[in-house]
Write a protein that holds these residues in place. Sequence first.
Motif, mmCIF file in Angstrom:
data_model
loop_
_atom_site.group_PDB
_atom_site.id
_atom_site.type_symbol
_atom_site.label_atom_id
_atom_site.label_comp_id
_atom_site.label_asym_id
_atom_site.label_seq_id
_atom_site.Cartn_x
_atom_site.Cartn_y
_atom_site.Cartn_z
ATOM 1 N N ASN A 19 0.743 -1.238 -0.056
ATOM 2 C CA ASN A 19 -0.182 0.022 -0.016
ATOM 3 C C ASN A 19 0.960 1.198 0.143
ATOM 4 O O ASN A 19 0.584 2.278 0.936
ATOM 5 N N ASP A 21 0.700 3.662 -1.645
ATOM 6 C CA ASP A 21 0.124 5.040 -2.099
ATOM 7 C C ASP A 21 -0.892 5.522 -0.796
ATOM 8 O O ASP A 21 -1.450 6.484 -1.061
ATOM 9 N N LYS A 22 -0.870 4.695 0.220
ATOM 10 C CA LYS A 22 -1.622 4.999 1.131
ATOM 11 C C LYS A 22 -1.075 6.261 2.009
ATOM 12 O O LYS A 22 -0.071 6.409 2.303
ATOM 13 N N VAL A 23 -2.141 7.121 2.178
ATOM 14 C CA VAL A 23 -1.395 8.591 2.932
ATOM 15 C C VAL A 23 -1.508 8.500 4.377
ATOM 16 O O VAL A 23 -2.309 8.194 4.801
ATOM 17 N N LEU A 24 -0.025 8.764 4.711
ATOM 18 C CA LEU A 24 -0.036 8.808 6.228
ATOM 19 C C LEU A 24 0.086 10.149 6.940
ATOM 20 O O LEU A 24 0.026 9.974 8.253
ATOM 21 N N TYR A 25 0.211 11.214 6.220
ATOM 22 C CA TYR A 25 0.123 12.475 6.738
ATOM 23 C C TYR A 25 -0.781 13.284 5.766
ATOM 24 O O TYR A 25 -0.592 13.923 4.666
ATOM 25 N N PRO A 26 -2.009 13.145 6.248
ATOM 26 C CA PRO A 26 -3.192 13.715 5.467
ATOM 27 C C PRO A 26 -3.077 15.105 5.047
ATOM 28 O O PRO A 26 -3.119 15.645 3.831
ATOM 29 N N GLY A 29 -0.320 15.311 2.224
ATOM 30 C CA GLY A 29 -0.352 14.340 1.171
ATOM 31 C C GLY A 29 0.590 13.302 1.182
ATOM 32 O O GLY A 29 1.064 12.811 0.197
ATOM 33 N N THR A 31 2.578 10.063 1.371
ATOM 34 C CA THR A 31 2.202 8.743 1.478
ATOM 35 C C THR A 31 3.224 7.698 2.152
ATOM 36 O O THR A 31 4.494 8.220 2.563
ATOM 37 N N LYS A 32 2.875 6.484 2.369
ATOM 38 C CA LYS A 32 3.831 5.582 2.887
ATOM 39 C C LYS A 32 5.170 5.311 1.968
ATOM 40 O O LYS A 32 6.321 5.129 2.484
ATOM 41 N N GLU A 34 6.521 7.504 0.232
ATOM 42 C CA GLU A 34 7.434 8.754 0.667
ATOM 43 C C GLU A 34 8.150 8.538 1.789
ATOM 44 O O GLU A 34 9.205 8.990 2.032
ATOM 45 N N GLY A 63 -2.330 6.309 9.431
ATOM 46 C CA GLY A 63 -1.878 7.523 9.531
ATOM 47 C C GLY A 63 -1.715 8.544 10.580
ATOM 48 O O GLY A 63 -2.088 8.129 11.756
#
Length: 312
Positions: A19, A21-26, A29, A31-32, A34, A63
């Motif tokens: 995953n 593309d999962k955003v961990l810092y909304p 934006g 992502t995991k 990153e 997140g």
Amino acid sequence: MVEQRIRVDVDGQAVELSNLDKVLYPAAGFTKGEVIHYYTQMGPVLLPHLRDRALTRIRYPNGVDGPSFFEKNAPGGTPKFVRLERLATPGSSQGRETIDFVVCDDLPTLVWVANMAGLELHTPQWRIGRSKEPRPDLLVIDLDPGAPAGLAECAEVAALLRERLAQDGIDSYPKTSGKKGMQLCCPIAGAQHSEIVTGYAKVVAEQLEKAEPRKITSKMAKNLRPGKVFIDWSQNAAAKTTVAPYSLRAQPTPTVSTPLTWDEIEDGAVRQFTATEVLDRVAEFGDLLAPLLEKGPKVPDSPPAVGPRVPR
């Protein structure tokens, strides 16, 4: 949502990622993927500070806006390439006598930790295997500002601490916490019990409080902190951990516990930095905390009752 998994080669070791593309810092934006990229890029300067230290992770699987949990033990399904060390944990809140700690010595382990959404990395001041008892090779002093005090006030106190520690031949190196405060990190001999190191840090904190009572408190009571900087000497206890240099923090934006120069502190240019900025800083400065990897002096068993030379 269908979980997406891929296998990648990290220094010759197959590591499974999921995953990305999962955003961990909304709010940012971020992502995991990153997060993993940041830790991969930071590996050369981060891993030496993690090596041989029991690693506590703070995980944010959904997140930074979601629930989190501390993880000291190795979770089920930990890959075989991850180094584990079984260490005594007397008085554990979980009722365990021992824990199988993760030790992050290499890049595959760091990438695995990042993929598990282990955003924050915390370590003790001692290394595994040096002694049967924890003998810190780092002296760490946490500077926690009570509003309206902030980073500027932490920087002033850091300068006073630097001068006081130097009187005992101890060099100090500053970093931000990645949240609201700072830490000073000092290489020491790794030859004394943590109680001696903690006692020394407490005496120094009390001396500075006596010299600057309007700016500093050495007492833990929160009602004494407003407008002052709390010098937290207790970080040197064997059971305590401190956020590692270059670790991400769980803030709205991906801030990092960032090494600083003393020139930045003297110029009043202290602030919190983001992951992208820290990558640029490492490219410019290298590892400002590299001296922490070398052995330092012993701390005085009974610190002399001298006061800091406070500027007038």
